[in-house]
Structures are given as structure tokens and as C-alpha cells.
Write an enzyme that holds these catalytic residues in place. Structure first.
Site, PDB file in Angstrom:
ATOM      1  N   LEU A  76       0.145  -1.893   0.501  1.00 40.22           N
ATOM      2  CA  LEU A  76       0.496  -0.263  -0.703  1.00 40.22           C
ATOM      3  C   LEU A  76       1.083   1.561   0.192  1.00 40.22           C
ATOM      4  O   LEU A  76       1.973   1.251   0.519  1.00 40.22           O
ATOM      5  CB  LEU A  76      -0.812  -0.051   1.103  1.00 40.22           C
ATOM      6  N   GLY A 120       1.185  -5.498   1.407  1.00 39.06           N
ATOM      7  CA  GLY A 120      -0.144  -5.239   0.733  1.00 39.06           C
ATOM      8  C   GLY A 120       0.589  -6.044  -0.849  1.00 39.06           C
ATOM      9  O   GLY A 120      -0.456  -6.853  -2.067  1.00 39.06           O
ATOM     10  N   ASN A 178       4.573  -7.446   6.811  1.00 40.39           N
ATOM     11  CA  ASN A 178       5.299  -6.746   7.353  1.00 40.39           C
ATOM     12  C   ASN A 178       5.044  -4.997   8.132  1.00 40.39           C
ATOM     13  O   ASN A 178       5.286  -4.545   8.878  1.00 40.39           O
ATOM     14  CB  ASN A 178       6.784  -6.339   6.668  1.00 40.39           C
TER      15      ASN A 178
END
Ligand code: CO8
Length: 259
Positions: A66, A111, A135
Site C-alpha cells: 500500500l 500489500g 510486515n
């Protein structure tokens, strides 16, 4: 902005290759996610398309996950729209009727890892410098339950719990060892191997394979569908906290300073 994703459909094989190409690191911005979902939907309704290979146009990076700047210093409305786009990407890709293969030709945190995990099969470049994993905790944020469920469905509860708590990134060989990726091949063989594996998956009658895929994945998908709005509200209230904004900013600054 219709150029972050390159799609090539081979009419004779019925296989589309989708190359993510959003410099520098294929981070998943609102624009990127919107274009991704539209491209995917187009292929989904195209009867001539039975298989999708998802990969990156950049060597060394599949996707940075993301776009952190979409989660920093923006309005609540923006966060809600962004999160809905993340949900849509997951719902469409995890629920796709096509055979989906991730050709993971580079690092793939958070993501990015989620996108790869949505596919039916993962092939990764055999380079210990490339890492994949969820993570989130390293950024001081928490992977949502549907990220967690997607990982459990691949590697099981024990490995997922440890990975998520530690925010663990796995090198390609480690990821293969725990079953997070299915196959390691030399970097220059990732695409051709994906095509070969695709042929094998496409030899199964579509209707039987699709019903089986749906049987396996529907409970996981339904869990989000049932509480999609609540999940958006949850995200917005979490991400707007001062403490969370601070830790994201620190992480982003550290990323920028690194060089
Ligand atoms: N978002 C925004 N910008 C990013 C991101 C990102 N995810 N990743 C990298 N960038 C930027 C860097 O800051 C840098 O910017 P600049 O050129 O302005 O300095 C540029 O992209 C290039 O990055 P690097 O120099 O670091 O490139 P490298 O080739 O050395 O490394 C990596 C590439 C491995 C991808 C590395 O950049 C990296 O590790 N990035 C961080 C990835 C990460 O931690 N992503 C997690 C995002 S969170 C997520 O996906 C799920 C969140 C779930 C939300 C739950 C909340 C409730």
C-alpha cells in the site's frame, strides 16, 4: 492516469499478462488500485480470457504494498475511499474465476504480498535479496483480519501468527520453505515458468476448477463482505489516531533517508 497497468491478452491461449508499472516501486495508490480493479473486471467478463499472470514491469520489485502516503495526513473521507479500493482489489482478485498466477519477480512486502497471496499459484525469482511477507507490525500498524485469513489459507495458523506478530519478511528461499511461494526459479525463467504452469492449470475443465476454487475461498470472502462497512470504519478510526500517524511518518522518513 490509465497507464499504471499493462495488460496483454493472448487470444489464442486465453492467457492475459498483467504487468504492474507504477514507478518507482508499484506502490498501491488509490489511482493504481482503481485502475487495477477495472482492468481485472474487464478480463473477468471476457470469455476469451481464462488465465491471468500477475507480474511487475520492474526488475527487483513486485510491489511495495500500500502507498503509505495515502495513509498519511489525509482526510477521513480519503482514507475511507482508499480502504474501499483495497477491499475491492482483494475481493476481485481473491474471488477471480480465472486461473491466477503471481510471477513474483522481486520484493513484495505487505500489500504486495497480499496480491501475490490472492493468486492460485506463486512463482518467485530465486534471489535471496528479494523478500516477501506481511510486515505491517514493523510500521506500527496491524494487518486486517482478511490479510491474516488469506495467509492462514496458504501457510496455516502457526506460521501466520508468528509472521504477523514479528512483521516478518522472508527471503525467497525462506518463503519457499514455509510454502508462502510454491516455486523458485532463476530470475530470467519466472515468466516462462508462469506460462508453463498456467498451461497445466488450464487443462482442467473451467467449471469444475472454478466451483472448487469458490468452495475453498467463499467462506473467507464472505467474512469481509458481511462487514465491509465496519471494516472501513475500523480502518479510518485506526489510521487517524495521532500515534499511528506518527509511526507511519517515522517509517516513511526512514525509508526516504535510507539512501
Ligand atoms: N508507499 C509509499 N512510498 C514508498 C513505498 C510505499 N509502500 N515504498 C517505497 N516508497 C518510496 C520510497 O520512500 C522512495 O521514495 P523517494 O524516492 O522519494 O525517497 C521510493 O519509493 C523508492 O524506494 P526505495 O529507495 O526504498 O527503493 P528500493 O528499491 O531500495 O526498495 C522496497 C524497494 C523494498 C519496496 C522498499 O522501498 C520498501 O521496503 N518499502 C516499504 C514497503 C512497506 O513497508 N510497505 C508496507 C505498506 S503497508 C501495507 O501495504 C498494508 C497496510 C495494511 C493497513 C492496515 C492498517 C490498519
Amino acid at each position: 492516469s490509465n497507464n499504471k497497468i499493462l495488460v496483454e491478452l493472448n487470444e489464442s491461449t486465453g492467457v492475459a499478462v498483467m504487468k504492474m508499472k507504477s514507478p518507482p516501486v508499484n506502490s498501491l495508490s488509490l489511482d493504481f488500485l482503481t485502475e487495477f480493479s477495472i482492468s481485472l473486471e474487464k478480463l473477468e467478463i471476457d470469455r476469451g480470457c481464462r488465465g491471468l499472470i500477475l507480474t511487475s514491469a520492474f526488475p527487483k520489485i513486485f510491489s511495495a504494498g500500500l502507498d503509505i502516503t495515502e495513509m498519511c495526513g489525509k482526510s477521513a473521507e480519503h482514507y475511507a475511499a482508499f480502504w474501499k479500493a483495497v477491499q475491492e482489489m482483494w475481493l476481485k482478485l481473491y474471488g477471480s474465476n480465472m486461473v491466477t498466477i503471481a510471477a513474483v519477480n522481486g520484493s513484495s512486502p505487505a500489500g504486495g504480498c497480499l496480491m501475490a497471496m490472492c493468486c492460485d499459484y506463486r512463482i518467485m525469482a530465486d534471489n535471496p535479496k528479494f523478500a516477501i511477507g506481511l510486515n505491517e507490525t514493523q510500521l506500527g500498524i496491524v494487518a486486517p483480519f482478511w490479510f491474516k485469513d488469506t495467509m492462514i489459507n496458504i501457510v496455516g495458523n502457526r506460521v501466520t501468527e508468528q509472521s504477523l506478530q514479528l512483521g516478518q519478511m522472508y527471503s525467497a528461499p525462506e518463503a519457499h520453505k514455509i510454502g508462502l511461494v510454491d516455486l523458485l526459479v532463476p530470475e530470467d525463467k519466472v515468466q516462462s515458468t508462469a506460462a508453463a504452469v498456467m498451461t497445466q492449470w488450464l487443462s482442467i475443465p473451467d467449471h469444475a476448477r472454478q466451483l472448487t476454487k469458490s468452495m475453498m475461498r467463499k467462506p473467507t470472502i464472505d467474512r469481509l463482505v458481511k462487514q465491509q462497512e465496519a471494516d472501513i470504519n475500523n480502518f479510518v478510526s485506526f489510521i487517524t489516531r495521532d500515534s499511528i500517524q506518527k509511526s507511519l511518518q517515522v517509517y516513511l522518513d526512514r525509508l526516504k533517508q535510507k539512501k
